[in-house]
Design a protein around this motif. Sequence first.
Motif, short mmCIF file in Angstrom:
data_model
loop_
_atom_site.label_atom_id
_atom_site.label_comp_id
_atom_site.label_asym_id
_atom_site.label_seq_id
_atom_site.Cartn_x
_atom_site.Cartn_y
_atom_site.Cartn_z
N GLY A 1 6.48 11.44 -2.35
CA GLY A 1 6.50 10.04 -2.79
C GLY A 1 7.70 9.28 -2.29
N TYR B 1 2.12 1.77 -3.39
CA TYR B 1 1.04 2.30 -4.23
C TYR B 1 0.90 3.82 -4.03
CZ TYR B 1 -3.72 3.51 -5.58
OH TYR B 1 -4.81 4.14 -6.13
N LEU B 2 0.95 4.25 -2.76
CA LEU B 2 0.85 5.69 -2.47
C LEU B 2 2.04 6.45 -3.08
CD1 LEU B 2 -0.35 5.65 1.26
CD2 LEU B 2 -1.71 6.17 -0.78
N GLU C 1 1.47 6.95 -6.75
CA GLU C 1 0.40 7.89 -7.05
C GLU C 1 0.70 9.31 -6.57
OE1 GLU C 1 -2.46 7.20 -8.80
OE2 GLU C 1 -1.39 5.33 -9.21
N ALA C 2 1.85 9.53 -5.95
CA ALA C 2 2.18 10.84 -5.38
C ALA C 2 2.33 11.89 -6.48
CB ALA C 2 3.46 10.75 -4.56
N TYR D 1 0.83 -1.21 0.00
CA TYR D 1 0.00 0.00 0.00
C TYR D 1 0.87 1.26 0.00
CZ TYR D 1 -3.67 3.33 1.24
OH TYR D 1 -4.54 4.39 1.24
N ALA D 2 1.96 1.24 0.78
CA ALA D 2 2.88 2.38 0.80
C ALA D 2 3.52 2.59 -0.58
CB ALA D 2 3.97 2.17 1.85
N TRP E 1 7.07 7.73 1.07
CA TRP E 1 6.26 6.52 0.97
C TRP E 1 7.06 5.37 0.37
CZ3 TRP E 1 2.27 6.04 3.82
CH2 TRP E 1 1.42 7.11 4.09
#
Length: 859
Positions: A440, A429-430, A433-434, A426-427, A443
């Motif tokens: 980013g 993925y974030l 998407e940053a 999930y991190a 993450w």
Amino acid sequence: MTVMKTSMRNFFAHKGRMALSAVAVLLSVAFVCGTLVFTDTMNTTFDKLFAATSSDVTVSAKGASDSGETTSGNGKPPVMPASVLTKVREAQGVKTAEGTVFSTSVTVVDADKDSLSPSGGGPTIVGSWNGNDARTMKITSGAAPKNSDQVMVDKDTVDKHHLKLGDEIGVISAVGTHKAKISGVAEFEVTNPGAAIFYLDTKTAQQALVGESNVFTNVNVTAAAGVTDTQLKKNVAAELGGTYKVQTAKETADANQQDVEGFMNVMKYAMLGFAGIAFLVGIFLIINTFSMLVAQRTREIGLMRAIGSSRKQVNRSVLAEALLLGVFGSVLGVGAGVGLAIGLMKLMGSMGMNLSTSDLTIAWTTPVVGLLLGVVVTVLAAWLPARRAGKVSPMAALRDAGAPADAKAGRVRALVGTLLTAGGAYALYLAAEADKAKEGSSWLGLGVVLSLIGFVVIGPLLAGVVVRVLGAVVLRVFGPVGRMAERNALRNPRRTGATGAALMIGLALVACLSVVGSSMVASATDQLDKTVGTDFIIQSDSGQLVTPAAVKAVKDTPGLARVTEYKIAEADYTTPDGKTLKDTDITAADPTYATDLQTKTVAGKLADAYKPDSMSVHDKFAKAHGIRLGSKIKVAFKDGATADLTVRAITSSDGLIDAGSKYISTATLAKYVPADKMPLDELVFASAKEGQTDAAYKSLKAALHDYPQYTVRDQTDYKEALKDQIGQLLNMIYGLLALAIIVAILGVVNTLALSVVERTREIGLMRAIGLSRRQLRRMIRMESVVIALFGALLGLGLGMGWGATAQKLLALEGLKVLEIPWPTIIAVFIGSAFVGLFAALIPAFRAGRMNVLNAIATE
């Protein structure tokens, strides 16, 4: 005392197994200590050099850098009039003062026009022979230069390039080429870390480097008896009235050392980072070793508990063994670290950076850090197996060795591992998407850590699935032997998972960096293909500016349709929002540059920016300062007048080449900056006439034959140069990661060796019912291969995920192409199988030599 005796007995009873774990500790500690000794030695070398070569007080022009490196927009060093020397001599407390001239913006070639510059990245320095140099250099043959046709060369350069007295060399500067013959050879009294140094007499140096007489780049001042450097600096500064830069010997040395420390710190912390990775991999090896030893001694520990040993005593016994292992490995590691540092010094010497072993510096903190780190890491790694040993009950004396693990603990481990892996995914993925790279990257770092830990924790669960798949693909072709190898790998998923995890870490980093490196090259290549509309790029790889004579030679080359000059000037901006930006770059180019680099605009046309009194800015700059088409920006050019320029185009910041540049035409720059103050070209672009590309390429190279400081590249050459630069960096990183992979291989060897001991009776029974030695060895090798491939599969998959996420962040900076280097990934995967085969050689050989009857009789 009983605990220590038991620990000593167990330690030496398994000395072969302990030795492999000790090697992991040794390598990790050696890398840490070697890095510290190497960087401390380099600092000592440079400290001695700067201290020896700095005069009590140095006076230099305002434009000179604090460290003494002299460059300016015209390619010449900033200078002072000779009258400064007279004023300095009049200052109170001055014993002697001498004017000197030197430059680092030079190329020196031999008679065949081959460069004499250092290959290791050290500077090339040409200067006037002076009393300060005579204090630190010893003439070993010939004599110092006395007239314009003589030059003296440092001994290291003479030896490296096989020069001799009387050989002709050429000194190429912004002024032109000066030829002279070697009249003498001088050797440093202290270690020369890798600079190539050439000495001319003062008058010749002035003409060859600056093009005028009665000027100096520096004045070296010696203090009279009883006068401190600080007091002398005040007196000289007062005499000069603050017009020039005045530094004490300490300030000059500190400025030079600060420049070196930037590079040194990057190298130091990068190498320590790789040492940390090796330690992390070593932890798995140590945990595996002690876990298996504890499992094999289950009955023995149960008997100890039955006759009165407490849990704490058993726990301390295992930790004491770890302590012995840590001390033994760390002591050897400290010694190996010194050897590694010497080896690195020799390696740097072969690359052109000379470091003397007489400067070898071993601070008292280095062995202390190495010992503490090695011992603490080893003991911490052994804590879990020791805790497990302490939980062994007296009833374990009635069971077979290697009792199955607690099923409840396995379920908890699987749950925790799944949660960590999901959190890491999930991190990542974030991060992907940053909207901003800085946000980013945080993450990404969290995602890398969580996913790595998650894969390590969930490793035993994954082993059960992945090994079965690999077994079906790889092992089943070997018949019953392959199936037995698969079952052996699945027998203890925790052990297989931990062994594979050690290899996984190193290969994950390899895969990640491969993806990032390949994506960078692919992105840059894509940008070149899409935006660069010129055929040839002419520039100096050593950073020298392109002289007007060389530009004329390019323009006179037949077969060219256009030639574009590209300059970088310095100016102060006053923007519409009232802010003033000091010392900001502005790019001046011919109008044809709009065709040579097809920069995307968000407003206006780039060609309009090359109109008189016009300019372009990039969109981020425009947004930050409220600039739109038609806005006026007051630009105060350095060494020139102030202009009110109209913004005719706003370019996109979403690019890789020339990102963030602000453009004007060379004609606009020439209008406000006097001809003698105009900066030289950074680059020159040329395009061939239709159908004459190959002929023009050859003609350009021929035209610049007398200008060896410049390189002509077509787009293919440029892409190759870019690829080589990134490739060299990646190869260096892979070399450092090899340490972690070596430790992982030791882990596979140790796991197999201990599992062979654990299965001694089983091996004897298999041999008794007809399994040949050859089949037995093959079974163990296949088991090793499948464990190695398991680790490789996890590592490469994880690393590609990290790399793909990192590329998403790089895309925000203009690197938009994701490229997976499949040849590298496949080669690493196949190579992992060979790693498994290699790791199994000794355990398989020992298993094959077992006496069948003795093996069957083993309890």
